[in-house]
Scaffold this active site. Structure first.
Site, mmCIF file in Angstrom:
data_model
loop_
_atom_site.group_PDB
_atom_site.id
_atom_site.type_symbol
_atom_site.label_atom_id
_atom_site.label_comp_id
_atom_site.label_asym_id
_atom_site.label_seq_id
_atom_site.Cartn_x
_atom_site.Cartn_y
_atom_site.Cartn_z
ATOM 1 N N ASN A 138 0.868 -1.182 0.000
ATOM 2 C CA ASN A 138 0.000 0.000 0.000
ATOM 3 C C ASN A 138 0.902 1.228 0.000
ATOM 4 O OD1 ASN A 138 -1.894 2.028 0.409
ATOM 5 N ND2 ASN A 138 -3.035 0.891 1.951
ATOM 6 N N PRO B 55 0.580 4.464 -1.123
ATOM 7 C CA PRO B 55 0.120 5.767 -0.617
ATOM 8 C C PRO B 55 0.193 5.878 0.900
ATOM 9 C CG PRO B 55 -1.337 5.019 -2.359
ATOM 10 C CD PRO B 55 -0.415 3.878 -2.060
ATOM 11 N N HIS C 126 -7.118 0.621 11.915
ATOM 12 C CA HIS C 126 -7.764 -0.641 11.559
ATOM 13 C C HIS C 126 -8.907 -0.951 12.525
ATOM 14 C CE1 HIS C 126 -4.388 -1.403 8.825
ATOM 15 N NE2 HIS C 126 -5.073 -2.428 8.356
#
Length: 494
Positions: free
Chosen positions: A382, A384, A419
């Site tokens: 990931n 970004p 998360h």
């Protein structure tokens, strides 16, 4: 090796050739000469093989040489394409059998109207999610207005920093509080909270970069050099016709909202831009978006729902062998869905947005599937988020004097918080499964880097991905089932 020339065999040293025949007198002298010549050649041939092998290399008489087996690491052989094809065929056959068994056992469960009813607003409880989407502009414009005031020296840096912090806290807390109070659809809640999380991270980058520009406003030449160092090559290799912007000329709504919708979390005054929109590339990605989204929804409905529903009874009864069996049964479809989602979001969706905006930096992921460490995976799957965490969290801590390990742990702590935030708030139950799963990556990374390397470390990474995700999913679904269904059944019977 010197060439060996065999001497003519002495007839006295040769074994006597006895030719038994009923009519020996019928053999003429030519036949006897021919047989004697062949016998002499056969007698001396081993000497040729022993002392003059080089002469017969090209004639196929020598068939052995020093060679390692192909599977040996010293052989230098690396073409296992056929075995990879075999694994693909076996995987396809295995999953095809499971899919056939699923259809025979449960029937065809795919119902598009289920998703239509789910994603269409069902009543007033879903209205707050739509209101929150529209209200996000209030927080965006507040941040933009504060930056305009700071660039004009209308308010002090300390006052602007305090107001920015307050605005960011409201961005995180307001949608979460509204979701917990009104109880809207968990799907809508998750989407809205994800959007506000992205806004939160983007605004931190926007505020930070503009503050850096104000701090370096006295050295405009060095700032211009730093901004122009960014590559402006398009994906086709053509230079984009870009006018470089300097602070505070970047403080306009067009630049601000471009960054808000751009597929990145890190702000720059001058983003790399492509020269044109590639229509064929855009159409391909749009087709992928539509098809893969339907595949995802169908697999969830046909494959995931029955397996998860059948897992609730073993969890409730604490039947650990059955729990393990259900976990392994759920691992494969869950991982397939995760891989499809990765391609759908990071390749198809983000490339569509980037192509429409002519955003030049398309490095949304790296070859995380080849990662030989946990940290290598999290820094490549990931991009970004990795760029944001490294630019605005990890490097500032290292420059402030913290060691790399402490800085890495803080990064995982922040990731674990978000998360848990994106799972617990929509489900309206506070558990720590996602938080502990992310935080557990730190000791797992230390252990794998210490005791494993190369292919074994990569295998450990795949095992953690295949087993860890369905385990967390089952824990959340079980707790959600206990709180919302089992408790309701108990109350109704009492």
């Amino acid at each position: 090796m010197t060439e060996y020339s065999p001497k003519k065999a002495d007839s006295s040293s040769l074994p006597k050739l006895s030719i038994q025949s009923k009519s020996s007198s019928s053999l003429d002298n030519d036949l006897l000469y021919f047989l004697k010549k062949k016998w002499t050649q056969f007698w001396n041939e081993p000497e040729f093989f022993t002392f003059g092998a080089e002469r017969f290399q090209g004639q196929g008489l020598i068939c052995h040489q020093h060679t390692d087996s192909l599977f040996s690491s010293t052989s230098g052989f690396s073409n296992y394409r056929g075995l990879i094809n075999l694994c693909i065929v076996l995987l396809a056959l295995s999953n095809g059998r499971v899919a056939l068994e699923n259809v025979i056992k449960y029937g065809l469960l795919v119902n598009p109207m289920y998703w239509v009813r789910l994603f269409v607003f069902q009543g007033p409880k879903d209205w707050p999610c739509a209101v929150l989407v529209a209200a996000s502009n209030v927080f965006l414009l507040t941040c933009f207005g504060l930056e305009k005031l700071l660039s004009q020296r209308t308010i002090a840096e300390s006052v602007g920093r305090s107001l920015h912090i307050l605005n960011l806290l409201v961005i995180l807390c307001l949608p979460a509080g509204l979701v917990l109070y009104i109880h809207p659809n968990p799907v809508f809640s998750s989407v809205v909270l994800s959007m506000y999380t992205i806004i939160f991270l983007k605004l931190i980058s926007y505020v930070t970069v503009n503050r850096w520009c104000r701090e370096h406003s006295q050295s405009k030449k060095s700032l211009r050099k730093r901004q122009k160092s960014t590559s402006s090559l398009s994906s086709s290799g053509d230079l984009a016709d870009t006018k470089y912007i300097e602070y505070p000329n970047n403080l306009n709504l067009k630049d601000f909202y471009y960054f808000m919708v751009a597929p990145t979390l890190c702000y720059e005054l001058n983003f790399p831009r492509s020269a044109r929109i590639r229509k064929r590339f855009l159409i391909k990605r749009l087709i992928e978006m539509v098809i893969l989204s339907q595949v995802l929804l169908a697999l969830v409905q046909q494959w995931m729902f029955p397996t998860i529903n059948n897992s609730m009874k073993p969890f409730h009864e604490s039947n650990y062998p059955s729990i393990l069996e259900r976990l392994l049964k759920l691992a494969i479809p869950n991982h397939i869905l995760w891989l499809i989602f990765f391609y759908w979001f990071f390749h198809s969706c983000l490339n569509v947005v980037a192509e429409l905006l002519m955003f030049g930096d398309r490095e949304f992921y790296k070859d995380w599937w080849n990662a030989e460490s946990i940290t290598g995976f999290w820094s490549s799957w990931n991009i970004p988020v990795h760029k944001w965490a490294r630019r605005h969290l990890y490097l500032p801590m290292v420059k402030s004097g913290y060691d790399k390990m402490t800085s890495s742990v803080v990064v995982f702590l922040v990731s674990a918080f978000f998360h848990e935030y994106l799972v617990s708030v929509p489900l309206r139950m506070f558990r720590v499964w996602a938080f502990m799963g992310m935080l557990g990556q730190v000791p797992f990374a230390i252990l794998t880097s210490k005791y494993l390397n190369g292919h074994f470390s990569n295998m450990a990474l795949w095992v953690s991905l295949i087993i860890g995700q369905p385990l967390a999913a089952l824990m959340y679904v079980h707790d959600y089932y206990v709180i919302n269904h089992l408790h309701a059944d108990v109350m109704s019977t009492s």
